[in-house]
Design a protein around this motif. Sequence first.
Motif, PDB file in Angstrom:
ATOM      1  N   ILE A  18       0.839  -1.205   0.000  1.00 41.34           N
ATOM      2  CA  ILE A  18       0.000   0.000   0.000  1.00 41.34           C
ATOM      3  C   ILE A  18       0.873   1.254   0.000  1.00 41.34           C
ATOM      4  O   ILE A  18       0.662   2.182  -0.789  1.00 41.34           O
ATOM      5  CB  ILE A  18      -0.953   0.011   1.209  1.00 41.34           C
ATOM      6  N   ASP A  19       1.848   1.274   0.912  1.00 40.87           N
ATOM      7  CA  ASP A  19       2.713   2.457   1.025  1.00 40.87           C
ATOM      8  C   ASP A  19       3.492   2.704  -0.264  1.00 40.87           C
ATOM      9  O   ASP A  19       3.654   3.849  -0.697  1.00 40.87           O
ATOM     10  CB  ASP A  19       3.684   2.294   2.196  1.00 40.87           C
ATOM     11  N   LEU A  20       3.972   1.617  -0.887  1.00 41.21           N
ATOM     12  CA  LEU A  20       4.733   1.736  -2.126  1.00 41.21           C
ATOM     13  C   LEU A  20       3.861   2.310  -3.245  1.00 41.21           C
ATOM     14  O   LEU A  20       4.249   3.267  -3.927  1.00 41.21           O
ATOM     15  CB  LEU A  20       5.282   0.363  -2.535  1.00 41.21           C
ATOM     16  N   LEU A  21       2.671   1.726  -3.421  1.00 42.18           N
ATOM     17  CA  LEU A  21       1.785   2.191  -4.486  1.00 42.18           C
ATOM     18  C   LEU A  21       1.299   3.609  -4.219  1.00 42.18           C
ATOM     19  O   LEU A  21       1.203   4.432  -5.140  1.00 42.18           O
ATOM     20  CB  LEU A  21       0.588   1.236  -4.629  1.00 42.18           C
ATOM     21  N   GLU A  22       1.011   3.896  -2.958  1.00 39.19           N
ATOM     22  CA  GLU A  22       0.533   5.233  -2.607  1.00 39.19           C
ATOM     23  C   GLU A  22       1.601   6.284  -2.959  1.00 39.19           C
ATOM     24  O   GLU A  22       1.286   7.348  -3.502  1.00 39.19           O
ATOM     25  CB  GLU A  22       0.195   5.291  -1.116  1.00 39.19           C
ATOM     26  N   MET A  23       2.848   5.963  -2.695  1.00 38.75           N
ATOM     27  CA  MET A  23       3.931   6.905  -2.977  1.00 38.75           C
ATOM     28  C   MET A  23       4.061   7.152  -4.482  1.00 38.75           C
ATOM     29  O   MET A  23       4.119   8.310  -4.932  1.00 38.75           O
ATOM     30  CB  MET A  23       5.254   6.371  -2.422  1.00 38.75           C
ATOM     31  N   TYR A  24       4.074   6.080  -5.262  1.00 34.44           N
ATOM     32  CA  TYR A  24       4.251   6.227  -6.704  1.00 34.44           C
ATOM     33  C   TYR A  24       3.042   6.891  -7.359  1.00 34.44           C
ATOM     34  O   TYR A  24       3.195   7.727  -8.256  1.00 34.44           O
ATOM     35  CB  TYR A  24       4.526   4.865  -7.350  1.00 34.44           C
ATOM     36  N   LEU A  25       1.839   6.514  -6.931  1.00 38.62           N
ATOM     37  CA  LEU A  25       0.635   7.100  -7.518  1.00 38.62           C
ATOM     38  C   LEU A  25       0.493   8.575  -7.138  1.00 38.62           C
ATOM     39  O   LEU A  25       0.090   9.412  -7.956  1.00 38.62           O
ATOM     40  CB  LEU A  25      -0.604   6.315  -7.082  1.00 38.62           C
ATOM     41  N   ASP A  26       0.851   8.884  -5.895  1.00 40.71           N
ATOM     42  CA  ASP A  26       0.811  10.279  -5.463  1.00 40.71           C
ATOM     43  C   ASP A  26       1.811  11.119  -6.267  1.00 40.71           C
ATOM     44  O   ASP A  26       1.496  12.228  -6.719  1.00 40.71           O
ATOM     45  CB  ASP A  26       1.123  10.361  -3.966  1.00 40.71           C
ATOM     46  N   ASN A  27       3.001  10.579  -6.471  1.00 40.49           N
ATOM     47  CA  ASN A  27       4.010  11.290  -7.261  1.00 40.49           C
ATOM     48  C   ASN A  27       3.567  11.486  -8.712  1.00 40.49           C
ATOM     49  O   ASN A  27       3.995  12.439  -9.380  1.00 40.49           O
ATOM     50  CB  ASN A  27       5.345  10.542  -7.242  1.00 40.49           C
ATOM     51  N   ALA A  28       2.702  10.574  -9.203  1.00 33.24           N
ATOM     52  CA  ALA A  28       2.194  10.676 -10.575  1.00 33.24           C
ATOM     53  C   ALA A  28       1.003  11.626 -10.674  1.00 33.24           C
ATOM     54  O   ALA A  28       0.475  11.835 -11.774  1.00 33.24           O
ATOM     55  CB  ALA A  28       1.809   9.295 -11.094  1.00 33.24           C
ATOM     56  N   GLY A  29       0.584  12.185  -9.535  1.00 22.02           N
ATOM     57  CA  GLY A  29      -0.475  13.181  -9.565  1.00 22.02           C
ATOM     58  C   GLY A  29      -1.868  12.674  -9.267  1.00 22.02           C
ATOM     59  O   GLY A  29      -2.855  13.394  -9.476  1.00 22.02           O
ATOM     60  N   TYR A  30      -1.976  11.446  -8.743  1.00 15.15           N
ATOM     61  CA  TYR A  30      -3.287  10.885  -8.433  1.00 15.15           C
ATOM     62  C   TYR A  30      -3.618  11.063  -6.953  1.00 15.15           C
ATOM     63  O   TYR A  30      -2.723  11.088  -6.097  1.00 15.15           O
ATOM     64  CB  TYR A  30      -3.343   9.391  -8.782  1.00 15.15           C
ATOM     65  N   GLU A  31      -4.905  11.159  -6.649  1.00 13.51           N
ATOM     66  CA  GLU A  31      -5.365  11.120  -5.263  1.00 13.51           C
ATOM     67  C   GLU A  31      -5.595   9.661  -4.902  1.00 13.51           C
ATOM     68  O   GLU A  31      -6.238   8.930  -5.664  1.00 13.51           O
ATOM     69  CB  GLU A  31      -6.661  11.913  -5.115  1.00 13.51           C
ATOM     70  N   VAL A  32      -5.087   9.214  -3.782  1.00 14.09           N
ATOM     71  CA  VAL A  32      -5.110   7.792  -3.438  1.00 14.09           C
ATOM     72  C   VAL A  32      -5.912   7.553  -2.161  1.00 14.09           C
ATOM     73  O   VAL A  32      -5.664   8.180  -1.124  1.00 14.09           O
ATOM     74  CB  VAL A  32      -3.678   7.234  -3.258  1.00 14.09           C
ATOM     75  N   LEU A  33      -6.866   6.632  -2.244  1.00 14.24           N
ATOM     76  CA  LEU A  33      -7.565   6.091  -1.081  1.00 14.24           C
ATOM     77  C   LEU A  33      -7.071   4.668  -0.876  1.00 14.24           C
ATOM     78  O   LEU A  33      -6.708   3.983  -1.845  1.00 14.24           O
ATOM     79  CB  LEU A  33      -9.079   6.077  -1.290  1.00 14.24           C
ATOM     80  N   THR A  34      -7.046   4.198   0.372  1.00 11.93           N
ATOM     81  CA  THR A  34      -6.554   2.843   0.634  1.00 11.93           C
ATOM     82  C   THR A  34      -7.534   2.077   1.509  1.00 11.93           C
ATOM     83  O   THR A  34      -8.301   2.661   2.270  1.00 11.93           O
ATOM     84  CB  THR A  34      -5.172   2.863   1.328  1.00 11.93           C
ATOM     85  N   ALA A  35      -7.487   0.747   1.369  1.00 14.57           N
ATOM     86  CA  ALA A  35      -8.301  -0.142   2.195  1.00 14.57           C
ATOM     87  C   ALA A  35      -7.493  -1.419   2.420  1.00 14.57           C
ATOM     88  O   ALA A  35      -6.946  -1.978   1.463  1.00 14.57           O
ATOM     89  CB  ALA A  35      -9.631  -0.458   1.522  1.00 14.57           C
TER      90      ALA A  35
END
Length: 235
Positions: A18-35
């Motif tokens: 989760i943390d890995l994907l959240e970091m990369y997606l956030d850096n790509a400009g996306y808003e990220v929700l997690t579950a």
Amino acid sequence: MKDNKYRILVAEDDRDIIDLLEMYLDNAGYEVLTAENGLLAWQSLSSNDDIDLVIMDIMMPEMTGYQLLRKMRETKNIPVIIISAKTEDSDKILGLDLGADDYISKPFNPLEVVARVRSNLRRFYSLNDTNFDDDGLLTVGDLALNTNSMTLKKGSEEIALTPMEYKILMLLMQNPGKVFTKIQIYQHASGDYVENDENTIMVHMSNLREKIEQDPKMPKYLKTIRGLGYKLEKQ
């Protein structure tokens, strides 16, 4: 394409992933929700109408990815990417059968995940925003695809399509009688093609035949051209 930031839901029980994907997606400009389990993901989807894409694991507590995907497809048409350690063809086929648009095996390159997210979003939402001078209706025989509402009817019966099925059928219905290779179809529907994506296209074609054909074993519409690819027969 929509103007505001895309919102991605990541459903995964491994906090490190989760943390890995959240970091990369956030850096790509996306808003990220997690579950961190399938049930929490379903609750998030039920309470948020502005989630644009879901990335989900298969093996999650409370509710598996398969169960989550099945429930999603009852009401939601947004793109879904499965990321899973289950790498058997049968697992991939089941995920695609249930309505997933893409399947990435673990371990994965997070940059590939971002690229697949970008590709699925671009193709889904650019098609959703397609404007036609007419009523946006494509017809072949008794099939009618409304490209404004993204709905398919066969006669008076409305047929539910996944985003990937919609994109494939739209391409074929815009070009009745034209033969497309598996690579051309995959690139149109999902972006860059790699060798093991051939099975993905075959599954989607099989699912489309089940939905639009009277007898999927003797298709009237969706024809396989041996050694070449597929076409939608003119009616």
